[in-house]
Design an enzyme around this catalytic site. Structure first.
Site, mmCIF file in Angstrom:
data_model
loop_
_atom_site.group_PDB
_atom_site.id
_atom_site.type_symbol
_atom_site.label_atom_id
_atom_site.label_comp_id
_atom_site.label_asym_id
_atom_site.label_seq_id
_atom_site.Cartn_x
_atom_site.Cartn_y
_atom_site.Cartn_z
ATOM 1 C CE LYS A 42 -4.486 0.781 1.056
ATOM 2 N NZ LYS A 42 -5.329 0.005 0.244
ATOM 3 N N GLY A 53 -26.029 1.873 5.068
ATOM 4 C CA GLY A 53 -25.209 2.337 3.670
ATOM 5 C C GLY A 53 -25.495 2.315 2.416
ATOM 6 N N GLY A 56 -24.290 3.318 -0.982
ATOM 7 C CA GLY A 56 -23.331 3.592 -2.273
ATOM 8 C C GLY A 56 -23.194 2.861 -2.795
ATOM 9 C CE LYS A 57 -17.218 5.186 -5.056
ATOM 10 N NZ LYS A 57 -18.055 5.232 -3.937
ATOM 11 C CB VAL A 58 -20.773 -2.106 -2.056
ATOM 12 C CG1 VAL A 58 -20.219 -2.863 -1.735
ATOM 13 C CG2 VAL A 58 -18.954 -1.041 -2.661
ATOM 14 N N GLY A 59 -23.605 -1.050 -1.518
ATOM 15 C CA GLY A 59 -25.173 -1.305 -0.804
ATOM 16 C C GLY A 59 -25.945 -1.216 -1.275
HETATM 17 P P1 NAI Z 1 -20.243 4.469 -0.941
HETATM 18 O O1 NAI Z 1 -18.916 6.217 -0.253
HETATM 19 O O2 NAI Z 1 -19.873 4.630 -2.496
HETATM 20 O O3 NAI Z 1 -20.434 4.827 -0.150
HETATM 21 C C1 NAI Z 1 -21.458 4.656 1.380
HETATM 22 C C2 NAI Z 1 -22.152 4.825 2.265
HETATM 23 O O4 NAI Z 1 -22.693 5.475 2.884
HETATM 24 C C3 NAI Z 1 -22.631 6.634 1.486
HETATM 25 O O5 NAI Z 1 -24.414 6.316 0.902
HETATM 26 C C4 NAI Z 1 -22.741 7.344 2.555
HETATM 27 O O6 NAI Z 1 -23.117 8.846 2.605
HETATM 28 C C5 NAI Z 1 -23.272 5.854 4.089
HETATM 29 N N1 NAI Z 1 -23.018 6.520 4.794
HETATM 30 C C6 NAI Z 1 -21.312 6.840 5.396
HETATM 31 N N2 NAI Z 1 -21.894 7.591 6.838
HETATM 32 C C7 NAI Z 1 -23.055 6.780 7.451
HETATM 33 C C8 NAI Z 1 -23.869 6.157 8.233
HETATM 34 N N3 NAI Z 1 -22.676 7.026 9.544
HETATM 35 N N4 NAI Z 1 -24.944 5.729 8.557
HETATM 36 C C9 NAI Z 1 -25.858 4.963 7.286
HETATM 37 N N5 NAI Z 1 -24.935 4.968 5.916
HETATM 38 C C10 NAI Z 1 -23.972 6.414 6.290
HETATM 39 O O7 NAI Z 1 -18.042 3.625 -0.732
HETATM 40 P P2 NAI Z 1 -18.861 2.438 -1.232
HETATM 41 O O8 NAI Z 1 -17.797 2.673 -2.136
HETATM 42 O O9 NAI Z 1 -20.112 1.559 -1.730
HETATM 43 O O10 NAI Z 1 -17.667 1.604 -0.162
HETATM 44 C C11 NAI Z 1 -18.488 1.353 1.408
HETATM 45 C C12 NAI Z 1 -17.853 0.527 1.938
HETATM 46 O O11 NAI Z 1 -17.417 -0.844 1.520
HETATM 47 C C13 NAI Z 1 -16.749 1.425 2.964
HETATM 48 O O12 NAI Z 1 -15.894 1.281 4.209
HETATM 49 C C14 NAI Z 1 -15.168 0.944 1.609
HETATM 50 O O13 NAI Z 1 -14.014 0.907 2.092
HETATM 51 C C15 NAI Z 1 -15.418 -0.349 1.578
HETATM 52 N N6 NAI Z 1 -15.427 -1.272 0.250
HETATM 53 C C16 NAI Z 1 -15.596 -1.198 -0.927
HETATM 54 C C17 NAI Z 1 -14.927 -1.215 -1.803
HETATM 55 C C18 NAI Z 1 -15.157 -0.384 -3.537
HETATM 56 O O14 NAI Z 1 -14.758 -1.362 -4.296
HETATM 57 N N7 NAI Z 1 -16.654 0.308 -3.550
HETATM 58 C C19 NAI Z 1 -14.122 -2.302 -1.548
HETATM 59 C C20 NAI Z 1 -13.903 -2.635 -0.234
HETATM 60 C C21 NAI Z 1 -14.015 -2.030 0.258
#
Ligand code: NAI
Ligand code: K
Length: 353
Positions: free
Chosen positions: A78, A178, A180-183
């Site tokens: 990293k 959450g 977001g993208k993954v959720g």
């Molecule tokens: P993202 O930023 O697209 O989504 C995160 C979501 O969580 C956002 O919609 C945000 O508004 C929401 N959020 C933030 N704080 C919150 C809270 N206190 N309560 C409820 N919702 C809340 O991120 P993404 O890409 O979906 O990643 C999600 C998690 O998965 C992160 O921890 C990331 O590090 C992890 N991850 C993501 C990968 C990827 O390929 N995108 C790969 C491996 C891990």
């Protein structure tokens, strides 16, 4: 090599500086036992060089374990760039950084992380071949959340099988924290499988997305309401530290499987979960779909091949949960052991010849 190839420490830590562009970076290579070290570049305004160093040591070690259990022929590394990306990020700085990556001659492959984006990887690639997570125009894999969500779904299915005897999530209540993208992708897979999804997000746009695309998804006020809800599975998909001294005692789910990195707030939480009879599918095992996706770029990106690898997260999770039972340890400990065994066994072979 020695008789004990265990995880004794980092192989190499490189401090990089380019005064003209203001670049200050640290590249951490924890292990190349399985192949070149792969891990993203975090661009972050650390309070001190010590803080940057501590983070890169921690993150590179984590990548070694993640890549080992993802079945990749890649080690763990990293990098951190110390500074505020909004203030100091420039073409010159990124290219200076790319030259340092190139100087390692393939011992380290970089990719995106917090504060770095696909467009930055394209700039870095003007100085080095050893970069993934590139734009689609440059043969990149695109948004890695697609296979991250697929892998989390597979890990969750394996955990469900372990607890209820069937991997199907039909009729199970799954709490997604959450959207977001993954959720969002995960919610789609769950709905397709017949699960009842309960979700929350702090961003009203994410809630609007759910109402529009999945009107059957129940929305709750916040993550603590989700933890306290009558759910079978909890899927943290927002920030780290979701499993802590406050949430674990309140959690009603039997299974935890989600995408967020570093879900365990501190060492000991895995024991607290086990004591409450909650099965925790380790975060770095189930969220490896993203790194599988970017790693596939090294061979020339093929979505179907990468998806097949991410599908195997089901088998890996199942193996870890069985090992945990056999050895009487929490799954997080079993996962670490399995990763260490692969690094030691395969690393030994690579050291012989
Ligand atoms: P993202 O930023 O697209 O989504 C995160 C979501 O969580 C956002 O919609 C945000 O508004 C929401 N959020 C933030 N704080 C919150 C809270 N206190 N309560 C409820 N919702 C809340 O991120 P993404 O890409 O979906 O990643 C999600 C998690 O998965 C992160 O921890 C990331 O590090 C992890 N991850 C993501 C990968 C990827 O390929 N995108 C790969 C491996 C891990
Ligand atoms: K090592």
């Amino acid at each position: 090599s020695t008789d004990d190839p265990g995880p004794a420490g980092h192989e190499q830590v490189v401090f990089c500086q380019d005064r003209q562009s203001g670049l200050k970076a640290i590249i951490g290579i924890y292990s190349t036992a399985l192949g070149p070290a792969l891990g993203g570049t975090r661009f972050y305004p650390y309070a001190s060089e010590e803080a940057a160093l501590a983070d890169v040591l921690d993150l590179s070690r984590g990548m070694a374990y993640k890549n080992a259990l993802a079945g990749l022929d890649l080690g763990g590394g990293k990098a951190v760039i110390w500074g505020d990306p909004n203030q100091v990020k420039s073409e010159a700085l990124l290219r200076a950084y790319g030259r340092f990556v190139q100087s390692l001659a393939g011992r380290y492959y970089t990719a995106c992380d917090v504060g770095t984006y696909v467009a930055d990887m394209d700039v870095i690639a003007r100085e080095t071949r050893y970069v993934t997570g590139r734009s689609v125009e440059h043969g990149g894999a695109g948004d890695s959340s697609v296979l991250t969500a697929w892998g989390v779904f597979q890990g969750m299915r394996a955990a469900a099988e372990h607890v209820w005897g069937t991997p199907s999530l039909r009729g199970r209540r799954v709490g997604v924290a959450g959207l977001g993208k993954v959720g969002r992708h995960l919610t789609g897979h769950l709905v397709d499988d017949g699960a009842e999804v309960v979700a929350t997000d702090v961003d009203p746009r994410a809630l609007e997305w759910a109402r529009t695309n999945h009107p059957g998804v129940a929305l709750v006020a916040d993550a603590s309401a989700l933890v306290a809800a009558d759910i079978d599975v909890y899927a943290p998909c927002a920030l780290g530290g979701a499993l802590n001294d406050d949430t674990v005692p309140a959690l009603r789910a039997r299974v935890v499987a989600g995408a967020a990195n570093n879900q365990l707030a501190h060492p000991g939480i895995e024991k607290l979960l086990a004591d409450r009879g909650i099965l925790y599918a380790p975060d770095y095992v189930v969220n490896a779909g993203g790194v599988i996706q970017v790693a596939d770029e090294i061979e020339g990106f093929n979505f179907d091949r990468a998806k097949l690898r991410a599908t195997r997260i089901f088998d890996t999770t199942r193996q870890i949960l069985r090992l945990a039972d056999d050895e009487g340890v929490p799954p997080a400990v079993a996962a670490d052991r399995l990763a260490e065994r692969r690094m030691a066994d395969v690393g030994r072979l690579r050291a012989i010849h």
